[in-house]
Enzyme design. Sequence first.
Site, short mmCIF file in Angstrom:
data_model
loop_
_atom_site.label_atom_id
_atom_site.label_comp_id
_atom_site.label_asym_id
_atom_site.label_seq_id
_atom_site.Cartn_x
_atom_site.Cartn_y
_atom_site.Cartn_z
N GLU A 171 0.81 -1.22 0.00
CA GLU A 171 0.00 0.00 0.00
C GLU A 171 0.84 1.27 0.00
OE1 GLU A 171 -3.08 0.07 2.93
OE2 GLU A 171 -3.98 -1.78 2.23
N GLU A 383 -5.09 -8.61 1.20
CA GLU A 383 -5.77 -8.19 2.43
C GLU A 383 -7.24 -7.96 2.14
OE1 GLU A 383 -4.15 -4.83 4.60
OE2 GLU A 383 -2.10 -5.51 4.24
C1 GBH Z 1 -4.38 -1.77 5.47
O1 GBH Z 1 -4.49 -0.39 5.25
C2 GBH Z 1 -3.00 -2.04 5.97
O2 GBH Z 1 -2.19 -2.65 4.98
C3 GBH Z 1 -2.95 -2.83 7.25
O3 GBH Z 1 -1.67 -2.73 7.80
C4 GBH Z 1 -4.03 -2.35 8.16
O4 GBH Z 1 -3.92 -2.88 9.45
C5 GBH Z 1 -5.34 -2.72 7.52
O5 GBH Z 1 -5.44 -2.27 6.22
C6 GBH Z 1 -6.55 -2.26 8.30
O6 GBH Z 1 -6.61 -0.87 8.38
O7 GBH Z 1 -10.04 8.16 2.37
O8 GBH Z 1 -8.27 9.12 3.66
O9 GBH Z 1 -10.06 7.99 4.73
C7 GBH Z 1 -5.74 0.20 5.25
C8 GBH Z 1 -6.24 0.62 3.90
C9 GBH Z 1 -6.59 2.66 2.70
C10 GBH Z 1 -8.17 1.98 4.31
C11 GBH Z 1 -7.11 4.07 2.77
C12 GBH Z 1 -8.67 3.38 4.44
C13 GBH Z 1 -9.17 5.39 3.26
C14 GBH Z 1 -8.28 6.58 3.44
N1 GBH Z 1 -6.78 1.96 3.94
N2 GBH Z 1 -8.51 4.08 3.18
S1 GBH Z 1 -9.22 8.06 3.56
#
Ligand code: GBH
Length: 481
Positions: A171, A383
């Site tokens: 990511e 994931e």
């Molecule tokens: C993943 O990231 C990670 O890889 C992991 O480490 C983590 O624990 C898991 O998911 C759970 O959170 O529009 O600004 O609100 C999370 C993926 C990507 C989810 C961005 C939230 C919205 C950002 N994220 N998304 S925002």
Amino acid sequence: APTSSPSEDHTFPSGFLWGASTAAYQIEGATDEDGRTPSIWDTFSRVPGAVVNGDTGDVACDHYHRMPEDVALMKSLHLNAYRFSVAWPRVRPDAGSLNPKGIDFYKRLVDELLAHEITPWLTLYHWDLPQVLEDAGGWTSRDTAYRFADYALSLHDELGDRVPFWTTMNEPWCSAFLGYTGGQHAPGRQEGVAGLVAAHHLMLGHGLVVDELRRRGTTADLGITLNFTVVDPIDPDDERDRDAARRIDGLFNRVFLEPIFRGHYADDLLADTGHLTWRGRPWQEVVQDGDLDLISTPLDVLGVNYYHPDAVSGHPHDDVLGSAIEHAPRPVRTPFVGCEDVTMPRRGLPVTAMDWEVQPEALTRLLVRLHTDYGVPPMYITENGAAYDDTVGDDGRVHDPDRVDYYDGHLRAAHAAMEAGVDMRGYFAWSLMDNFEWAYGYSKRFGLVHVDYETQARTPKTSALFLADVASTGRLGPVGP
Ligand code: GBH
């Protein structure tokens, strides 16, 4: 689009990978043992207000000391694959010399997995940059990409023959835009266009590693894991909402998809961000000749992280979804550089404890789009999962029916994409166990396995037993009576 009815029986191909994912800083603990030095998350988690309850990864799930027990747990859940990340500051503590003790932990982990016939899937970077490199500029510095390549190649010398899947970044969107634009994540910088600069250097680091491992004739499958956001305009007939969706798709998804799979940045992204300057120059000048050739080196696999869709609007809305870490007492900014006007209104869909919408059908659309529009290599869901407020019952068990539904729905959605012709070869749940959920600390639980942070007791939840059944039979049965 094809549908995947809950009343039908669905079989997955033999050889399908059924796994769970974790990340080093989220589970290992032992942050000052055996020569490890601080990462940006050790530093950031000590900034007042940065992490809920002031939590840190100092102990986390104590996995560093409980690794054999945790591998046995995976085996008991019939998982045949495990996705983990390596802590760069264990392997190259000062970003220079190698630390044999740090490497030894991952050698033992890989040995343990192979002894249990669990396929290791290695991620080189899941957000724990050595602090010494952040002090030298972090991902806004081009040099960090070269230091990443040094680290990756030296680790491959040690483990390349025994780990069949190597992915570079996890990511990079989060590292870049939450780390350098919004400041929700380490290193907590709020420097606008720095997110785009960091994104480019993260991709450069990825490209340098894939290119060099190819030259060295690696036998491993190489790839990257991207997080995707399925973006829809809240009102498809409203021009500003449609334009917001195009811009957010550009800034979340295409910012990586176009360079990696087409060898260029999208024209609309360049036009939308053309006025943004980095250190007095147009930001695009960080892109040097040859970078995009490296970045678009062909891959063997694409890791897809998918959690939730987002409806977006170009108008202000009162009732918006909680976006990135709004609990923080420390002020954070929107990570939407150049799209600061965009809002994410609620649609009345069910949400998880993260306030993320649940809509499995969006996963089918995403996988079909990646396959059709980008001709991506075989995909693995690296994931997918959900946080809910789990509690241990009087019977000592953890019943999590919402999470069972989440997994069931998303597996059906993935299966529907496969029936539509998508080459999908594996599914990793996030996460094996409850862990340090970044800026939310230990307040959000994503695990298949419940962790009691007082005793470190591990208790498989009902969802773990559900997934164990799917993994061992390779099929989803009909739902309900
Ligand atoms: C993943 O990231 C990670 O890889 C992991 O480490 C983590 O624990 C898991 O998911 C759970 O959170 O529009 O600004 O609100 C999370 C993926 C990507 C989810 C961005 C939230 C919205 C950002 N994220 N998304 S925002």
